[in-house]
Design a protein around this motif. Structure first.
Motif: not given
Lengths: 516, 186
Positions: B21-22, B25, B28-29, B32-33, B36-37, B39-40
């Motif tokens: 799970l870790q 995660s 996924a983290y 996502g980062v 998203s980064t 994209e920003d």
């Protein structure tokens, strides 16, 4: 227990991460929205200026609302007729300010001087100079040390394509208008600028002198079309009585008016008069009594001012007598089965006025000393011609729509206002202050206007007061307008009255009630 | 004895799930980062470029051609003030794509030794998304072989195209492309 704690902790971290990312993206989006909110403010302020108001829209304490954002615009009057508009837009967390500088009044055509959309040719021995009617009569500005009566400066000849200045080829003297005698062997002289079009050429013959610039101009040659006012035809004026025939102030239209020798037609301003055909034979006199207001003459089919005819202007201010000539189709006007030129302009002596014939190929002879300005499709000045450009025409609205012109646009620092410092949604912020933002159409700061107009009954009326209280439904033609920020409209800030070319009543009424 | 083995087995399964799970995660983290980064970064870079183009004059951007032509750098000036009815422009500025470093570089006074340089973005792709260097318009936008930052003219507007690309620790590539049409306000 440990497992649950670990999972919970990781969940919290990821939620925090995504929340901060969302906030960043939301701020970025809000900033863009604030930019477009500020642009909407600029558009609203532009409309305000067009309507004659100050350009101020809303305030930081009471802004205007549009959509889910607010804006306000601060207008600052600058020298030379410029207005600076600082617009601040707020939307969500976004804040943005932009500044636009606009020229309130500009006439891109009348400022072109002696102008042709295509080619200009100037015959040998011609003289072109300039003066400013704002500084007095032409004679008062003539330099005494010139070889012929001329100001020695200020002239402007321009075309969208080529300019040809014929040089010295005939040594014998030529007699020009007003008793001027060109010196033997004197070539063409332009006391001022001679500017061909952006891709045109300037051809200068031998002995030609140009004292100003000869660099290609920036004009692309476009001349706006003339919108002739729609006025019901009146019976032809009675010209055979032996006395001057007077056309009274207001708005009139006639079919064909032909003046024979010794007949006098007086046009009393303020006046807009439409002729299908206007003919002045030798010895006829057309007198513009523009002491009370501008005389604007529209000619739609034929303009013929024969050699020996006379056109007089009482004020001798070129902007006070304007000829708008849309005639351009050759036709057999005199019944001799030969097509005739629809525009012949050869009055004798001085002509004080502005001649606008955007579709005509115009020729001027040495009979006429044109003082003012002229714009045509093409322009040919005969040998020994004499033209004086009135620089004051540049600040009129003779041949323009009257819309302001944007000079510059730039981003600006956001003002240090409490509503800007608060990062909250501006509408929520205002709600907490007990403030209801204004609708855009209601947020304009009132301006004051003094206007002379012709009402629906054909009578000349005058109004001075708030712009919003003008009853446009009773206005048939606007003859002049002057705006101010205070109730006494007297030109104390250097502003002048303007004469719109065409009055669009529907536009005036719709813009008055414009709003979201 | 048997109970101990069973307990240990269950504990191992639980711990293994926690580790899995870790790991998931963390992946996924990171994903996502990264997305998203990137994209920003693409959005903020495009905002800066668009604002610069808005503030200049269309007739000063002669180097920007209509499609199929394009360029990856522009020289321009922005209005600072209006004096005596004439706009006053500031020092020359430049926006260019440095392929060697994958950066969008903004420079004020590029010819001057005192010029200022700021990197507006890293991770700019060599070619725009969907484009390969083959002389063909692979991505169907009317331009062939355009680089990661491309300007072209559309009548009296400027089209700006930007692609950022980045690879994470798992060698997964992330790509973000932005396109914007801008009108010069001066």
């Amino acid at each position: 227990m440990v497992f649950v704690l670990v999972v919970a902790g990781m969940g919290v971290c990821m939620v925090q991460l995504h929340t901060s990312q969302s906030r960043r993206q939301e701020t970025s989006v809000d900033r863009k929205r604030a930019l477009y909110m500020a642009e909407a403010g600029l558009a609203e302020a532009f409309l305000s200026v067009v309507q004659g108001k100050t350009g101020n829209v809303g305030t930081p304490e009471l802004p205007a609302v549009i959509g889910d954002g607010v804006y306000w615009v601060e207008a600052t009057r600058l020298p030379t007729g410029l207005v600076s508009l600082l617009s601040t837009g707020l939307c969500g967390k976004g804040r943005f300010s932009i500044t636009a500088v606009i020229q309130r009044e500009s006439d891109p055509v009348a400022s072109l001087g002696v102008y042709a959309r295509t080619n200009v040719s100037v015959g040998y021995g011609s003289l072109i100079d300039g003066y400013s009617s704002k500084q007095g009569k032409f004679e008062s500005q003539v330099g005494m040390n010139q070889s012929s009566p001329t100001t020695g400066s200020g002239g402007k000849v321009q075309s969208g394509e080529n300019v040809t200045l014929e040089g010295r080829s005939h040594p014998s003297p030529a007699t020009g208008a007003g008793g001027l005698v060109a010196q033997s062997g004197v070539g063409t002289t332009i006391f001022g600028d001679a500017l061909p079009g952006p891709t045109g050429v300037l051809v200068m013959g031998s002995g030609v002198m140009v004292t100003g610039s000869t660099a290609p101009g920036e004009s692309n040659g476009a001349l706006p079309a003339i919108e002739t006012p729609q006025i019901a035809l009146s019976p032809a004026p009675d010209l055979g009585s032996g006395l001057p025939t007077i056309i009274s102030p207001g708005a009139h239209a006639f079919s064909t008016v032909e003046l024979k020798a010794s007949e006098v037609l007086v046009l009393e301003g303020p006046l807009r008069v439409v002729f299908e055909q206007l003919v002045l034979n030798e010895g006829a006199v057309l007198r513009a009594d523009n002491s009370a207001g501008v005389v604007t003459v529209f000619v739609s089919e034929r303009l013929q001012f024969s050699s020996g005819s006379v056109v007089e202007s009482i004020t001798e201010v070129p902007a006070d007598l304007v000829f708008m000539v849309s005639a351009h189709l050759w036709s057999d006007f005199d019944g001799d089965e030969i097509a005739d030129n629809p525009v012949e302009f050869n009055p004798s002596g001085k002509f004080y006025g502005y001649l606008y014939a955007p579709e005509s190929d115009l020729s001027l002879t040495s009979e006429t000393h044109l003082i003012g300005g002229v714009a045509a499709n093409s322009l040919a000045l005969a040998s020994g011609s004499r033209v004086t450009y009135d620089q004051a025409l540049a600040s009129t609205l003779i041949a323009s729509s009257g819309l302001p012109l944007q000079v510059a646009w730039r981003t600006s620092p956001v003002p240090d206002e409490p509503i800007c410092r608060s990062r909250r949604d501006p509408i929520s912020y205002l709600e907490d202050q007990g403030v209801v933002p204004l609708a855009s159409g209601s947020a304009h700061e009132e301006g004051f206007v003094k206007t002379i107009y012709v009402d629906n009954a054909g009578l000349v009326q005058e109004y001075m007061g708030p712009v919003s209280l003008v009853d446009w439904s009773d206005v048939n033609q606007v003859l002049s307008m002057m705006w101010d920020n205070d109730p006494v409209v007297d030109g104390d800030n250097g502003q002048e009255a303007h004469r719109p070319l065409v009055f669009n009543r529907n536009a005036a009424m719709s813009t008055q009630n414009f709003g979201f | 004895m048997v109970e101990v083995v069973i307990s240990l087995t269950i504990l191992g399964i639980i711990l293994g799930n926690i580790v899995m799970l870790q790991s998931a995660s963390a992946n996924a983290y990171e994903s996502g980062v990264f997305g998203s980064t990137l994209e920003d970064s693409a959005e903020s870079t495009m905002d800066r470029i668009a604002l610069a183009v808005m503030s200049t004059r269309i007739d000063s951007l002669d180097e920007v051609l209509a499609a199929p032509g394009f360029c990856s750098e522009i020289d321009y000036e922005v209005v600072l003030d209006v004096i005596d009815g004439e706009p006053v422009f500031g020092a020359p500025e430049k926006i260019e794509f440095l392929m060697s470093t994958g950066q969008v570089m903004w420079t004020r006074d590029p010819e001057s030794p005192e010029g200022v340089e700021i990197s507006w973005s890293r991770y700019v792709s060599e070619m725009l998304e969907g484009e390969v260097p083959n002389g063909v318009d692979d991505n169907g936008n009317g331009i062939a072989d355009e680089q990661g930052l491309a300007f072209n003219r559309d009548v009296n507007q400027i089209m700006i195209r930007l692609t950022l690309t980045r690879e994470d620790s798992n060698h997964v590539q992330y790509t973000k492309t932005k396109t914007r049409r801008v009108t010069c306000r001066n």
